[in-house]
Write a protein that holds these residues in place. Structure first.
Motif, mmCIF file in Angstrom:
data_model
loop_
_atom_site.group_PDB
_atom_site.id
_atom_site.type_symbol
_atom_site.label_atom_id
_atom_site.label_comp_id
_atom_site.label_asym_id
_atom_site.label_seq_id
_atom_site.Cartn_x
_atom_site.Cartn_y
_atom_site.Cartn_z
ATOM 1 N N TRP A 33 -4.932 10.381 5.629
ATOM 2 C CA TRP A 33 -4.561 9.144 4.935
ATOM 3 C C TRP A 33 -5.797 8.434 4.402
ATOM 4 O O TRP A 33 -5.784 7.879 3.300
ATOM 5 N N PHE A 34 -6.858 8.462 5.178
ATOM 6 C CA PHE A 34 -8.116 7.841 4.768
ATOM 7 C C PHE A 34 -8.637 8.466 3.471
ATOM 8 O O PHE A 34 -9.118 7.775 2.569
ATOM 9 N N VAL A 35 -8.520 9.793 3.361
ATOM 10 C CA VAL A 35 -8.997 10.490 2.171
ATOM 11 C C VAL A 35 -8.035 10.312 1.002
ATOM 12 O O VAL A 35 -8.445 10.084 -0.136
ATOM 13 N N SER A 36 -6.733 10.392 1.271
ATOM 14 C CA SER A 36 -5.753 10.449 0.181
ATOM 15 C C SER A 36 -5.239 9.089 -0.279
ATOM 16 O O SER A 36 -4.607 9.005 -1.336
ATOM 17 N N GLY A 41 -4.064 4.159 -5.289
ATOM 18 C CA GLY A 41 -4.722 3.266 -6.235
ATOM 19 C C GLY A 41 -4.800 3.874 -7.622
ATOM 20 O O GLY A 41 -4.607 3.190 -8.634
ATOM 21 N N LEU A 42 -5.065 5.176 -7.677
ATOM 22 C CA LEU A 42 -5.109 5.864 -8.966
ATOM 23 C C LEU A 42 -3.756 5.826 -9.663
ATOM 24 O O LEU A 42 -3.669 5.637 -10.875
ATOM 25 N N ILE A 43 -2.690 6.014 -8.890
ATOM 26 C CA ILE A 43 -1.347 6.001 -9.475
ATOM 27 C C ILE A 43 -1.008 4.624 -10.036
ATOM 28 O O ILE A 43 -0.557 4.484 -11.178
ATOM 29 N N LEU A 44 -1.232 3.593 -9.237
ATOM 30 C CA LEU A 44 -0.831 2.243 -9.641
ATOM 31 C C LEU A 44 -1.780 1.631 -10.666
ATOM 32 O O LEU A 44 -1.395 0.717 -11.404
ATOM 33 N N ALA A 87 -7.302 -0.336 2.951
ATOM 34 C CA ALA A 87 -7.157 -1.324 1.879
ATOM 35 C C ALA A 87 -8.315 -1.239 0.886
ATOM 36 O O ALA A 87 -8.116 -1.291 -0.337
ATOM 37 N N VAL A 88 -9.532 -1.089 1.397
ATOM 38 C CA VAL A 88 -10.696 -1.008 0.513
ATOM 39 C C VAL A 88 -10.676 0.298 -0.270
ATOM 40 O O VAL A 88 -10.973 0.325 -1.475
ATOM 41 N N ARG A 89 -10.313 1.393 0.387
ATOM 42 C CA ARG A 89 -10.238 2.671 -0.319
ATOM 43 C C ARG A 89 -9.152 2.638 -1.395
ATOM 44 O O ARG A 89 -9.299 3.247 -2.456
ATOM 45 N N PHE A 90 -8.072 1.926 -1.130
ATOM 46 C CA PHE A 90 -7.031 1.759 -2.145
ATOM 47 C C PHE A 90 -7.591 1.015 -3.360
ATOM 48 O O PHE A 90 -7.329 1.382 -4.510
ATOM 49 N N ALA A 91 -8.365 -0.038 -3.105
ATOM 50 C CA ALA A 91 -8.979 -0.793 -4.201
ATOM 51 C C ALA A 91 -9.932 0.091 -4.998
ATOM 52 O O ALA A 91 -9.995 0.005 -6.235
ATOM 53 N N GLN A 92 -10.671 0.954 -4.311
ATOM 54 C CA GLN A 92 -11.555 1.877 -5.019
ATOM 55 C C GLN A 92 -10.753 2.860 -5.864
ATOM 56 O O GLN A 92 -11.203 3.285 -6.934
ATOM 57 N N GLY A 93 -9.557 3.201 -5.401
ATOM 58 C CA GLY A 93 -8.684 4.052 -6.196
ATOM 59 C C GLY A 93 -8.258 3.380 -7.490
ATOM 60 O O GLY A 93 -8.167 4.025 -8.541
#
Length: 437
Positions: A33-36, A41-44, A87-93
């Motif tokens: 989950w941490f990686v993916s 974020g890329l999708i949205l 949350a931060v990784r999502f923002a980076q996405g």
């Protein structure tokens, strides 16, 4: 480069995060989950950035990524929970979505027809530079210090991108012809502007025709546009499922299963080097050999190397035969896979995607492509460690072999050649015949 740093940052710190002294303890399933999670974020973020690029401009849409990326790295220094990390990784996405969606469009529009293929591959090359940078730094730095090192990417980007002009195509779309002419003069290095008159006329004629006859809905209702969209989405899936995407994030744990007396992180660094340097020939070959031949060779070579890696892990896991002394062959096969993938699938997709669509749907088409890439990447990254842990690493490469074989057939049957053609000529070709090959 910033996208490469974001994507590659997970691999060097994976062992530390799974170890007893982890700054943010997590299980094997949580690491997937941490990686993916970046893919969500890329999708949205893809469609909003696509719309933003058409309304606000290509350059401003890219400029905001730098300072926001820097803010996410600062945030990672203060996050101490798994949920906060996600949350931060999502923002980076979300920020990576902006780069994936807008940068290929911007690069394609500022380049002349003779160098568009070469310039299009630079997006991938610089992404690999970012991956190599973070892999190399990760050999010597822990979680905290590697995060500090990652901040160099946004700082360099903000400093270098500030002086580059907006896309002339965007200016013409907004009827700002004087600004478009000045941008072309700057980009072509001609202070008098005399050598860009013909190109300016061609851009104006092409975009006026596209804006009059095309719309966003035509991307899905016009058969030629829909066929081009299907081709690009197919290439996106093949690119991800060839195996290199998962290897970038899980390089250290993959090499750890190859029975070689070399540290897995060092092998990861060698892998990143092979990916980077194998991308360099494509900058020359894309505009000389052509997109279609390179893609076919790339897909065929990926199939061969995926099959070889599958065979090694299968024999190691499912038979009594000792393959320990042949681990170096598997390492070479991984290197060959990275070279083969980067030659075509990894470097030319953004160029092909930019070339097949008109100006007013190019950003949205690229956003759709980014979503397809992301969904495929999310699935690949999510199942890779699970299959490796439960059923053996060989299952990942059996899947990759099947997709690589399918990609060979698809490229031979349906992929068009766009080498050396203006956007107007490509659209005229696609409208003239229903046969894209």
């Amino acid at each position: 480069m910033n996208v490469g740093i974001i994507l590659g940052w997970t691999s060097p710190i994976m062992e530390e995060l799974l170890g007893p002294d982890s700054p943010i303890p997590m299980t094997v399933d949580e690491t997937s989950w941490f990686v993916s999670v970046i893919d969500w974020g890329l999708i949205l973020g893809s469609l909003p950035f696509g719309v933003l690029a058409d309304r606000w401009g290509r350059k401003p849409s890219l400029q905001i990524i730098g300072p926001m990326a820097l803010a996410t790295w600062v945030a990672l220094l203060y996050v101490d929970t798994f949920q906060g990390l996600l949350a931060v990784r999502f923002a980076q996405g979300l920020l990576a979505a902006g780069a994936y969606t807008v940068l290929p469009v911007y690069a394609g529009e500022i380049a002349g027809p003779k160098i568009r293929g070469a310039l299009g591959t630079m997006f991938q090359i610089m992404m690999y530079v970012g991956i190599l940078y973070v892999y190399a730094a990760g050999m010597y730095l822990d979680y905290t210090h590697l995060t500090y090192a990652a901040m160099a990417g946004p700082v360099v980007f903000c400093a270098m991108f500030a002086t580059i002009p907006e896309s002339p195509h965007f200016y013409v779309m907004k009827n700002r012809l004087a600004d478009a002419k000045r941008a072309l003069v700057w980009l072509r290095g001609d202070d008098t502007g005399s050598s860009v008159d013909d190109e300016m006329d061609s851009v104006v004629e092409c975009i006026c025709k596209e804006m009059r006859n095309a719309s966003f809905t035509e991307l899905f209702t016009d058969w030629v546009s829909l066929k081009a969209l299907i081709i690009v989405q197919g290439l996106s899936v093949f690119r991800v499922m060839a195996g290199v995407t998962a290897l970038i994030s899980y390089a250290s744990i993959t090499f750890a299963e190859m029975h070689v007396a070399v540290d897995a992180n060092k092998l990861s660094l060698v892998f990143a080097c092979s990916v980077l340097f194998s991308a360099l020939p494509s900058t020359v070959l894309a505009d000389r050999v052509g997109r279609r031949p390179l893609m076919i060779v790339s897909c065929a070579s990926c199939f061969a190397f995926d099959t070889a890696i599958f065979a090694y892990f299968y024999v190691d896991r499912c038979t009594a035969y000792d393959v320990t002394e042949y681990g170096w062959l598997c390492v070479l096969a991984v290197g060959g896979l990275s070279v083969a993938h980067t030659l075509g699938l990894g470097s030319l997709l953004s160029t092909i995607n930019c070339e097949l669509f008109p100006s007013n749907t190019r950003s949205i088409a690229n956003a759709v492509n980014t979503i397809t890439l992301t969904v495929a990447s999310f699935l690949a990254l999510k199942i890779y460690p699970v299959l490796a842990d439960d059923g053996g690493m060989y299952r990942n490469y059996l899947i990759s072999s099947v997709f690589s074989l399918t990609s060979i057939i698809s490229c031979c049957l349906w992929l068009p050649e766009t080498k050396g053609k203006t956007f107007a000529a490509i659209q005229a070709q696609l409208r003239k015949t229903d046969d894209l090959v």
